[in-house]
Design a protein around this motif. Structure first.
Motif, PDB file in Angstrom:
ATOM      1  N   ASN A  43     -38.538 -38.414 -41.478  1.00 26.00           N
ATOM      2  CA  ASN A  43     -37.806 -39.657 -41.695  1.00 26.00           C
ATOM      3  C   ASN A  43     -38.330 -40.393 -42.929  1.00 26.00           C
ATOM      4  O   ASN A  43     -37.555 -40.892 -43.748  1.00 26.00           O
ATOM      5  CB  ASN A  43     -37.905 -40.560 -40.467  1.00 26.00           C
ATOM      6  CG  ASN A  43     -37.104 -41.818 -40.640  1.00 26.00           C
ATOM      7  OD1 ASN A  43     -35.884 -41.784 -40.713  1.00 26.00           O
ATOM      8  ND2 ASN A  43     -37.792 -42.944 -40.717  1.00 26.00           N
ATOM      9  N   THR A  44     -39.653 -40.453 -43.093  1.00 28.90           N
ATOM     10  CA  THR A  44     -40.255 -41.133 -44.242  1.00 28.90           C
ATOM     11  C   THR A  44     -39.867 -40.445 -45.541  1.00 28.90           C
ATOM     12  O   THR A  44     -39.529 -41.093 -46.531  1.00 28.90           O
ATOM     13  CB  THR A  44     -41.787 -41.179 -44.099  1.00 28.90           C
ATOM     14  OG1 THR A  44     -42.101 -41.852 -42.879  1.00 28.90           O
ATOM     15  CG2 THR A  44     -42.436 -41.894 -45.264  1.00 28.90           C
ATOM     16  N   ARG A  45     -39.881 -39.106 -45.533  1.00 31.25           N
ATOM     17  CA  ARG A  45     -39.517 -38.339 -46.731  1.00 31.25           C
ATOM     18  C   ARG A  45     -38.049 -38.578 -47.117  1.00 31.25           C
ATOM     19  O   ARG A  45     -37.736 -38.839 -48.272  1.00 31.25           O
ATOM     20  CB  ARG A  45     -39.773 -36.851 -46.479  1.00 31.25           C
ATOM     21  CG  ARG A  45     -39.526 -35.965 -47.670  1.00 31.25           C
ATOM     22  CD  ARG A  45     -40.039 -34.535 -47.468  1.00 31.25           C
ATOM     23  NE  ARG A  45     -40.058 -34.054 -46.112  1.00 31.25           N
ATOM     24  CZ  ARG A  45     -39.047 -33.402 -45.529  1.00 31.25           C
ATOM     25  NH1 ARG A  45     -37.954 -33.166 -46.190  1.00 31.25           N
ATOM     26  NH2 ARG A  45     -39.162 -32.982 -44.285  1.00 31.25           N
ATOM     27  N   VAL A  46     -37.158 -38.520 -46.142  1.00 25.39           N
ATOM     28  CA  VAL A  46     -35.729 -38.731 -46.415  1.00 25.39           C
ATOM     29  C   VAL A  46     -35.487 -40.163 -46.895  1.00 25.39           C
ATOM     30  O   VAL A  46     -34.737 -40.397 -47.849  1.00 25.39           O
ATOM     31  CB  VAL A  46     -34.880 -38.406 -45.165  1.00 25.39           C
ATOM     32  CG1 VAL A  46     -33.455 -38.890 -45.319  1.00 25.39           C
ATOM     33  CG2 VAL A  46     -34.912 -36.918 -44.888  1.00 25.39           C
ATOM     34  N   SER A  68     -31.003 -45.926 -33.927  1.00 25.10           N
ATOM     35  CA  SER A  68     -31.334 -46.898 -32.887  1.00 25.10           C
ATOM     36  C   SER A  68     -30.771 -46.505 -31.526  1.00 25.10           C
ATOM     37  O   SER A  68     -31.337 -46.843 -30.493  1.00 25.10           O
ATOM     38  CB  SER A  68     -30.839 -48.291 -33.286  1.00 25.10           C
ATOM     39  OG  SER A  68     -29.444 -48.259 -33.508  1.00 25.10           O
ATOM     40  N   ASP A  69     -29.648 -45.794 -31.511  1.00 25.06           N
ATOM     41  CA  ASP A  69     -29.008 -45.379 -30.267  1.00 25.06           C
ATOM     42  C   ASP A  69     -28.337 -44.029 -30.466  1.00 25.06           C
ATOM     43  O   ASP A  69     -28.020 -43.645 -31.595  1.00 25.06           O
ATOM     44  CB  ASP A  69     -27.929 -46.391 -29.847  1.00 25.06           C
ATOM     45  CG  ASP A  69     -28.506 -47.743 -29.478  1.00 25.06           C
ATOM     46  OD1 ASP A  69     -29.350 -47.793 -28.569  1.00 25.06           O
ATOM     47  OD2 ASP A  69     -28.105 -48.742 -30.114  1.00 25.06           O
ATOM     48  N   ASN A 116     -36.302 -44.129 -32.997  1.00 19.92           N
ATOM     49  CA  ASN A 116     -35.776 -45.338 -33.628  1.00 19.92           C
ATOM     50  C   ASN A 116     -36.782 -45.761 -34.696  1.00 19.92           C
ATOM     51  O   ASN A 116     -37.873 -46.235 -34.385  1.00 19.92           O
ATOM     52  CB  ASN A 116     -35.593 -46.447 -32.601  1.00 19.92           C
ATOM     53  CG  ASN A 116     -34.978 -47.691 -33.208  1.00 19.92           C
ATOM     54  OD1 ASN A 116     -34.846 -47.810 -34.422  1.00 19.92           O
ATOM     55  ND2 ASN A 116     -34.598 -48.628 -32.363  1.00 19.92           N
ATOM     56  N   PRO A 117     -36.430 -45.595 -35.997  1.00 19.31           N
ATOM     57  CA  PRO A 117     -37.398 -45.900 -37.060  1.00 19.31           C
ATOM     58  C   PRO A 117     -37.546 -47.392 -37.364  1.00 19.31           C
ATOM     59  O   PRO A 117     -38.397 -47.774 -38.149  1.00 19.31           O
ATOM     60  CB  PRO A 117     -36.835 -45.150 -38.267  1.00 19.31           C
ATOM     61  CG  PRO A 117     -35.369 -45.110 -38.026  1.00 19.31           C
ATOM     62  CD  PRO A 117     -35.200 -45.030 -36.533  1.00 19.31           C
ATOM     63  N   PRO A 157     -41.093 -45.706 -29.928  1.00 21.31           N
ATOM     64  CA  PRO A 157     -39.631 -45.831 -30.039  1.00 21.31           C
ATOM     65  C   PRO A 157     -38.945 -44.459 -29.951  1.00 21.31           C
ATOM     66  O   PRO A 157     -38.160 -44.071 -30.806  1.00 21.31           O
ATOM     67  CB  PRO A 157     -39.455 -46.472 -31.416  1.00 21.31           C
ATOM     68  CG  PRO A 157     -40.623 -45.972 -32.205  1.00 21.31           C
ATOM     69  CD  PRO A 157     -41.757 -45.874 -31.222  1.00 21.31           C
ATOM     70  N   ILE A 158     -39.291 -43.712 -28.910  1.00 17.73           N
ATOM     71  CA  ILE A 158     -38.764 -42.364 -28.691  1.00 17.73           C
ATOM     72  C   ILE A 158     -37.984 -42.360 -27.378  1.00 17.73           C
ATOM     73  O   ILE A 158     -38.441 -42.912 -26.373  1.00 17.73           O
ATOM     74  CB  ILE A 158     -39.908 -41.329 -28.576  1.00 17.73           C
ATOM     75  CG1 ILE A 158     -40.733 -41.257 -29.843  1.00 17.73           C
ATOM     76  CG2 ILE A 158     -39.385 -39.966 -28.165  1.00 17.73           C
ATOM     77  CD1 ILE A 158     -40.149 -40.433 -30.937  1.00 17.73           C
TER      78      ILE A 158
END
Length: 195
Positions: free
Chosen positions: A39-42, A127-128, A153-154, A164-165
């Protein structure tokens, strides 16, 4: 098909608050690191590519980063499912298509080193759970008849104490007289001990 059209036209994704399967899920830390890193890379790539474009007038915030989609792998022993790692997933969100041949080849290569590991499902960020998530889920059913879905959920919520999983299983429910596959939230634990 008729059923597929109904699903695509339904206005909201149905999600059950708890699963009825009785499975126990154990999530290993490497999966959490992989999701977070991906997620951080994207997000970084999306922000970096927009940096030279300038901002439009009245834009309060940058657009949200694209969601990430990857398969999770691990083992199921009886009623216990352990999610150990993840492998690349080629998914085209514009056509809602999944490259199953690529995924089966990845699984074949992975099994040479870890013969007991199987594709258990997939993960994404958001988020959902979204209606379009059921398309990926359905495509994975060709590889695993009952895939699981791990959602990170980032968004940062300082009041939230838990990770947040969310892990979802799929269940068949009758809704308005029509059988529909829905996501059902499952409980999990973080597995910190290697066997």
């Amino acid at each position: 098909t008729k059923r597929k059209r109904r699903r695509e036209n339904s206005s909201a994704l149905h999600v059950a608050s708890s699963s009825s399967s009785g499975l126990t899920f154990k999530l290993h830390p490497l999966v959490l690191l992989n999701i977070s890193h991906h997620n951080t890379r994207v997000k970084s790539q999306a922000t970096g590519s927009d940096a030279g474009a300038g901002t439009s007038a009245g834009a309060d915030s940058p657009p949200p980063p694209p969601r990430v989609f990857v398969c999770v792998i691990g083992v199921q022993r009886g009623r216990t499912v352990e999610i150990f790692n993840s492998v690349e997933l080629l998914y085209d969100p514009s056509t809602h298509s999944l490259d199953c041949a690529f995924l089966e080849k990845k699984q074949e290569l992975y099994k040479k080193v870890f013969p007991n590991f199987y594709i258990l499902g997939w993960y994404s960020t958001g988020s959902d759970a979204q209606e379009s998530d059921m398309n990926i889920h359905g495509a994975l059913m060709d590889i695993n008849e009952s895939p699981l879905y791990v959602l990170l959920n980032p968004s940062i919520n300082h009041a939230q104490k838990d990770l947040p999983i969310t892990i979802y299983e799929s269940e068949l429910h009758i809704i308005d007289g029509i059988p529909q596959l829905i996501f059902a939230q499952a409980s999990y634990t973080i597995e910190t001990v290697e066997e």
